[in-house]
Scaffold this active site. Sequence first.
Site, PDB file in Angstrom:
ATOM      1  N   HIS A  86       4.254 -19.062 -22.416  1.00 22.59           N
ATOM      2  CA  HIS A  86       5.069 -18.171 -22.546  1.00 22.59           C
ATOM      3  C   HIS A  86       6.239 -18.277 -23.724  1.00 22.59           C
ATOM      4  O   HIS A  86       6.756 -17.911 -22.735  1.00 22.59           O
ATOM      5  CB  HIS A  86       4.481 -17.145 -22.471  1.00 22.59           C
ATOM      6  CG  HIS A  86       2.826 -16.676 -22.246  1.00 22.59           C
ATOM      7  ND1 HIS A  86       2.273 -14.664 -22.053  1.00 22.59           N
ATOM      8  CD2 HIS A  86       1.603 -17.722 -21.927  1.00 22.59           C
ATOM      9  CE1 HIS A  86       0.612 -15.576 -22.607  1.00 22.59           C
ATOM     10  NE2 HIS A  86       0.582 -16.458 -22.198  1.00 22.59           N
ATOM     11  N   TYR A 215       4.064  -5.218 -21.173  1.00 23.32           N
ATOM     12  CA  TYR A 215       4.160  -4.553 -21.396  1.00 23.32           C
ATOM     13  C   TYR A 215       5.113  -2.859 -21.699  1.00 23.32           C
ATOM     14  O   TYR A 215       5.781  -3.097 -22.555  1.00 23.32           O
ATOM     15  CB  TYR A 215       5.920  -4.861 -20.546  1.00 23.32           C
ATOM     16  CG  TYR A 215       5.904  -6.031 -19.245  1.00 23.32           C
ATOM     17  CD1 TYR A 215       5.959  -7.291 -19.694  1.00 23.32           C
ATOM     18  CD2 TYR A 215       6.432  -5.613 -18.038  1.00 23.32           C
ATOM     19  CE1 TYR A 215       5.864  -8.548 -19.179  1.00 23.32           C
ATOM     20  CE2 TYR A 215       6.156  -7.070 -17.149  1.00 23.32           C
ATOM     21  CZ  TYR A 215       5.777  -8.168 -17.815  1.00 23.32           C
ATOM     22  OH  TYR A 215       5.894  -9.027 -16.520  1.00 23.32           O
ATOM     23  N   PRO A 304       6.380  -5.837  -8.482  1.00 23.23           N
ATOM     24  CA  PRO A 304       6.389  -7.479  -9.240  1.00 23.23           C
ATOM     25  C   PRO A 304       6.184  -6.969 -10.750  1.00 23.23           C
ATOM     26  O   PRO A 304       6.479  -7.499 -11.289  1.00 23.23           O
ATOM     27  CB  PRO A 304       4.373  -6.921  -8.987  1.00 23.23           C
ATOM     28  CG  PRO A 304       3.955  -5.635  -8.842  1.00 23.23           C
ATOM     29  CD  PRO A 304       5.603  -5.028  -7.944  1.00 23.23           C
ATOM     30  N   LYS A 308       8.909 -11.520 -10.533  1.00 27.30           N
ATOM     31  CA  LYS A 308      10.094 -12.497  -9.337  1.00 27.30           C
ATOM     32  C   LYS A 308       9.770 -13.155  -8.021  1.00 27.30           C
ATOM     33  O   LYS A 308      10.021 -13.871  -8.407  1.00 27.30           O
ATOM     34  CB  LYS A 308      11.495 -12.215  -9.589  1.00 27.30           C
ATOM     35  CG  LYS A 308      12.491 -11.360 -10.566  1.00 27.30           C
ATOM     36  CD  LYS A 308      13.350 -13.174 -10.863  1.00 27.30           C
ATOM     37  CE  LYS A 308      13.153 -13.460 -12.457  1.00 27.30           C
ATOM     38  NZ  LYS A 308      12.995 -14.005 -13.472  1.00 27.30           N
ATOM     39  N   TYR A 396      14.541 -13.009 -17.237  1.00 27.81           N
ATOM     40  CA  TYR A 396      12.808 -13.083 -16.981  1.00 27.81           C
ATOM     41  C   TYR A 396      12.786 -14.248 -16.792  1.00 27.81           C
ATOM     42  O   TYR A 396      12.059 -14.188 -16.087  1.00 27.81           O
ATOM     43  CB  TYR A 396      12.304 -12.612 -17.822  1.00 27.81           C
ATOM     44  CG  TYR A 396      10.855 -12.211 -18.029  1.00 27.81           C
ATOM     45  CD1 TYR A 396      10.277 -10.993 -17.894  1.00 27.81           C
ATOM     46  CD2 TYR A 396       9.885 -13.172 -18.523  1.00 27.81           C
ATOM     47  CE1 TYR A 396       9.034 -11.058 -16.814  1.00 27.81           C
ATOM     48  CE2 TYR A 396       8.595 -13.001 -18.019  1.00 27.81           C
ATOM     49  CZ  TYR A 396       7.972 -12.091 -17.871  1.00 27.81           C
ATOM     50  OH  TYR A 396       6.404 -11.320 -17.328  1.00 27.81           O
TER      51      TYR A 396
HETATM   52  C1  PHB Z   1       0.764 -11.073 -13.277  1.00 20.88           C
HETATM   53  O1  PHB Z   1      -0.480 -12.018 -14.144  1.00 20.88           O
HETATM   54  O2  PHB Z   1      -0.287 -11.373 -12.007  1.00 20.88           O
HETATM   55  C2  PHB Z   1       1.985 -10.468 -13.479  1.00 20.88           C
HETATM   56  C3  PHB Z   1       2.131 -11.021 -15.178  1.00 20.88           C
HETATM   57  C4  PHB Z   1       3.347 -10.325 -15.038  1.00 20.88           C
HETATM   58  C5  PHB Z   1       4.390  -9.678 -14.358  1.00 20.88           C
HETATM   59  C6  PHB Z   1       4.021  -9.214 -12.940  1.00 20.88           C
HETATM   60  C7  PHB Z   1       2.240  -9.983 -12.758  1.00 20.88           C
HETATM   61  O3  PHB Z   1       5.305  -9.333 -14.060  1.00 20.88           O
END
Ligand code: PHB
Length: 402
Positions: A86, A215, A304, A308, A396
Amino acid sequence: MSTAATTAATSAAAIRTQVAIVGAGPAGLVLSHLLADAGIDSIIIDQRSRADIETTIRAGILEQGTVDLLRAIDPHTRVDEVGMRHDGIELRVRGEGHRIDFPGLVGRSVWLYPQHEVLKDLLALRLGAGQDIRFGVTAERVDDAASARPRVIAHTADGAPLEIEADFVVGADGSRSVVRAAVAGASGDGYFREYPFAWFGILCEAPPSADELIYSNSDSGFALISQRSPEVQRMYFQCAPDIDAAAMTDAEIWDTLQARVPGTTLREGPIFQRDVLRFRSFVARELRHGRAALVGDAAHTVPPTGAKGMNLAIADVIVLARALEALLVGGDERPIDGYAERALDRIWKAQHFSWWMTSMLHTAPDATEFDRHRQAGELRSVVESEAGRTFLAEAYTGWPVG
Ligand code: PHB
């Protein structure tokens, strides 16, 4: 090299190794590989079965540095075959999308590759290389951590005592670490923060709703649209920490998600798993005491939002493996004396990033009008500025381990 012996005090069958690793998660498995590369033998114990480890659903984002390490461990890693690179994420602010272009900003990317797939790969690789991994073995405590002969006191699934005597003990045993008491004191003392919200997570059978992760900060709260594969999607929405995951109907779940991602029509499908993820930030006050150290979730927990968790665990392990090699092969104590300080440098940066992403994107239950406007101003100051986007992209995709 291992000599079987019987300890009079416990009459447990004591086995001997150089490094006893408690926990067969990503941190423990990667550590055993790096140690083996340095000619150091280790035994891993884990209270779970192999099937449990391989099927528990966890997060899915690997930093560039984590992928580089997995490639170094296995040039044919399945990350390159089934993982998805990605090159950005979208921050959506009240329906308005802002892309963070990782390679354009920092020359790095991330990979979507579920943690349980990483675990399947690592377990197959380590077992194939002859690594001693004992499943269904529960650690009770670590004795004599301050001595040159620390011991892990454990028992097998059928209750038989098992004792491992080692030159060094590593707690890679997750947020409920048993090793932590020997390192950070009986209370597992540390720096702690709780958040007034959680994530309601689902796995569903559906095609992706977007090419990249979204997000989304909306008036009704936060949502994250993630993925697992072309056929399976992972999505989350902010919820109260005490919500009952079974209480919502599928239709209510889809309505909630859809309302929080204005601008995208979600592709719905059967929901086959749901869970609630509590949000916590934690850093143990001590990461090492004598001949015992903590890595990964045993040492720290992050919410989450910044993706990280596993990446930070792997970064700890890289630092610790080098220190253990210096100690056990070179007899040099200095790197292990510096382990906590070096690891904490990254840990606190990741703590900050995870807290920042969380507080910037979620709506606190007691948020005032002032807080909402300030938050919108914060989000705009990040997405509208190249410096802001670069800061986010750098964190990130992960700071170089060095
Ligand atoms: C996930 O795909 O589980 C996931 C992706 C990004 C995040 C947290 C969890 O920031």
